[in-house]
Design an enzyme around this catalytic site. Structure first.
Site, PDB file in Angstrom:
ATOM      1  N   ASP A 252      -3.306   8.012   7.826  1.00 56.77           N
ATOM      2  CA  ASP A 252      -4.311   7.117   8.391  1.00 56.77           C
ATOM      3  C   ASP A 252      -3.621   6.156   9.353  1.00 56.77           C
ATOM      4  OD1 ASP A 252      -3.063   5.184   6.862  1.00 56.77           O
ATOM      5  OD2 ASP A 252      -4.694   4.936   5.434  1.00 56.77           O
TER       6      ASP A 252
ATOM      7  N   HIS B  18      -0.417   4.720   7.249  1.00 56.69           N
ATOM      8  CA  HIS B  18       0.345   5.374   6.175  1.00 56.69           C
ATOM      9  C   HIS B  18       0.698   6.828   6.453  1.00 56.69           C
ATOM     10  CE1 HIS B  18      -2.193   2.149   4.392  1.00 56.69           C
ATOM     11  NE2 HIS B  18      -1.004   1.793   3.923  1.00 56.69           N
TER      12      HIS B  18
ATOM     13  N   SER C   8       0.802  -1.225   0.000  1.00 53.95           N
ATOM     14  CA  SER C   8       0.000   0.000   0.000  1.00 53.95           C
ATOM     15  C   SER C   8       0.835   1.277   0.000  1.00 53.95           C
ATOM     16  CB  SER C   8      -0.919   0.015   1.227  1.00 53.95           C
ATOM     17  OG  SER C   8      -0.152  -0.128   2.409  1.00 53.95           O
TER      18      SER C   8
END
Ligand SMILES: *[C@@H]1O[C@H](CO)[C@@H](O)[C@H](O)[C@H]1NC(C)=O
Ligand SMILES: *[C@@H]1O[C@H](CO)[C@@H](O)[C@H](O)[C@H]1NC(C)=O
Ligand SMILES: *[C@@H]1O[C@H](CO)[C@@H](O)[C@H](O)[C@H]1NC(C)=O
Ligand SMILES: *[C@@H]1O[C@H](CO)[C@@H](O)[C@H](O)[C@H]1NC(C)=O
Length: 367
Positions: A331, A334, A40
Site C-alpha cells: 500500500d 508498506h 505499523s
C-alpha cells in the site's frame, strides 16, 4: 446415548489433531518468546480496537492471509514481525496485547510472547496523533509490557527473570517520528532536524533502558527504511523520492547505532542486533529484477497516482494488482508480504552490511 458418545469422541479426536497442529507450528521448542514493539510495520491488530485512522482490518488487506482474513496487518499476508517469528519456528507473530489482554492471565497465551506494536505510532508520545488519531506510542507499549511482566512473575515466580532475559525484544519504530517532523502538522515543531533527532534518540534511550530494567536483554532492532521513496511520498513529488526524508532516515540509523553502542557499554548483559532497513531496501530498489520484482514505485493496492494517494480500502474502491509477487509496495507506506519475507531473511541470517554487530539468528541463540 450413542450420539453423545460419538460427539465426545469427535471432540477428543479434534483436540488431538489440534495439539498435533500446534506441535508442528511450534516445532522449534527452543524458539525464544517474542515481545514485539513499534509501528505499523509490526502491528498485527493492536489498532483494531482504537479510534485510529491507522487501521488495516478491512479488505483488501490480508487477501493472501489464511481465509483472506483482514487482521489489522498492513500487508497482503504476513508482515515482517510474522516473518521473523516464522524463521524462529512459530507460525506467525504472537497476538496483540490490546485485543487479547483479557486472555493474558492464562499461561499458554503469554509464554510465546506478546505484540504491542501500533500503526502510526513513534518514539515521541505526540507522534502520529495529528495524522492518525489514537495510537499506542512507545512509552505506553513499554508500560503494557510492565503489566505482562507482572503476570509473568505471578505465573513463573523466580523463573520469570531468566524467561525474560532469554526472550527476544523486537522493535521497529522511528519512521513516523520522521514523517511528523517533515509535515509539521500543527506548526508546533520549533527544533531543527538535528535537534529533533537528538530529542527522538534521548527518548528512545530512556524507553530501551526501561525495558532493560524490566529484564530485557536481547534487542533486535530495525531502523528506518528509505521512507522518501514510498508511494505516499513520491505520489506528491512527481514520482520521485524525497531526498531530505531519505537523508533523515540515514541519520536516524547512524544515531541509533551510537545509542545502542552506548547502552551496551553501560548496561551489563545488554545485547543487540541492528538491522539497516535503509540499505536493504535501497538494494532491493537498485536491483529489483534479480528478486523478481517488476514494480517498485506504485503500490499494489490504493488509489490515485501510483496508488499512493489513499489507503488500501476496498470499500472506497481502491484498485488492486493481481501480480502481488512482483510489487515492492503493498500500500502507500508498506511492503508486500514477499518483500517482508526477503527483509526478514536478511535480518535473520544476513551479513554485517545489513545487520550488525550480529544477525538476529545469532542474537536468538546467544546466552
Ligand atoms: C513548523 O511550522 C511553524 C509554523 O509555520 C514554523 O514556524 C516552524 O519553523 C516549522 N518547523 C519546522 C521544523 O519546519
Ligand atoms: C543504488 O544505486 C545508486 C545509484 O545508482 C547508488 O548511488 C547507490 O550506491 C546504490 N545503493 C546500494 C545500496 O547499492
Ligand atoms: C465506488 O464505486 C461505486 C460504483 O462505481 C460507486 O457507486 C461508489 O460511489 C464508489 N464509492 C466511493 C467511496 O468512491
Ligand atoms: C548470520 O547468521 C547465520 C545463520 O545463523 C550464520 O551462520 C552467519 O555466520 C551469520 N552471518 C554473519 C555475517 O554474521
Amino acid at each position: 446415548m450413542a450420539p453423545f458418545v460419538s460427539s465426545e469422541y469427535a471432540l477428543v479426536f479434534l483436540s488431538v489433531l489440534f495439539s498435533l497442529a500446534m506441535h508442528v507450528a511450534h516445532g522449534n521448542n527452543d524458539a525464544p518468546p517474542l515481545f514485539i514493539f513499534g509501528d505499523s510495520t509490526f502491528d498485527v491488530g493492536t489498532n483494531n480496537v482504537l479510534r485510529s485512522g491507522a487501521r488495516a482490518n478491512f479488505p483488501y488487506n490480508g487477501i493472501d492471509f489464511y481465509h483472506s482474513l483482514p487482521t489489522g496487518r498492513f500487508s497482503n499476508g504476513f508482515n515482517t514481525a510474522d516473518q521473523i517469528a516464522r524463521l524462529l519456528g512459530y507460525q506467525q507473530s504472537p497476538p496483540p496485547f490490546l485485543t487479547k489482554k483479557n486472555e493474558f492471565n492464562s499461561k499458554n497465551k503469554i509464554l510465546k510472547g506478546v505484540n504491542f506494536a501500533s500503526g502510526g505510532s513513534g518514539i515521541l508520545p505526540e507522534t502520529g496523533s495529528a495524522a492518525w488519531g489514537e495510537v499506542v506510542f512507545f512509552e505506553k507499549q513499554v508500560k503494557q509490557f510492565a503489566l505482562v511482566r507482572a503476570s509473568l512473575n505471578g505465573l513463573l515466580g523466580y523463573k520469570a527473570d531468566s524467561f525474560v532475559s532469554k526472550s527476544l525484544f523486537l522493535i521497529s519504530v522511528g519512521s513516523n517520528d520522521l514523517f511528523d517532523f517533515a509535515s509539521n502538522h500543527s506548526g508546533s515543531i520549533r527544533l531543527n532536524a538535528e535537534q529533533y533527532l537528538g530529542l527522538v534518540q534521548v527518548t528512545y534511550y530512556s524507553h530501551l533502558k526501561k525495558l532493560y530494567d524490566l529484564g530485557a536483554r536481547k534487542f533486535g532492532i530495525i531502523s528506518v527504511a528509505p521512507i522518501g521513496c514510498c508511494p505516499a511520498i513520491t505520489s506528491g513529488n512527481g514520482g520521485q523520492c524525497v531526498k531530505a526524508l531519505n537523508d533523515f532516515a540515514v541519520a536516524f540509523h547512524s544515531a541509533t547505532q551510537v545509542l545502542l553502542q552506548k547502552l551496551s557499554s553501560e548496561l551489563d548483559g545488554f545485547r543487540y542486533s541492528l538491522a539497516d532497513s535503509f540499505v536493504m531496501t535501497t538494494i532491493l530498489l537498485n536491483i529489483s529484477s534479480s528478486f523478481g520484482l517488476k514494480e517498485t514505485k506504485a503500490a499494489c493496492c490504493g488509489s490515485g497516482y501510483l496508488n499512493g494517494q489513499g489507503g488500501c480500502i476496498k470499500a472506497q474502491n481502491a484498485s488492486l494488482c493481481n501480480n502481488r509477487e512482483e510489487f515492492l509496495f503493498w500500500d502507500w507506506f508498506h511492503p508486500t508480504e514477499k518483500v517482508s519475507e526477503l527483509a526478514a531473511k536478511t535480518i535473520f541470517e544476513g551479513g554485517n552490511d545489513f545487520v550488525s554487530p550480529i544477525n538476529f539468528s545469532q542474537l536468538a541463540s546467544s546466552y
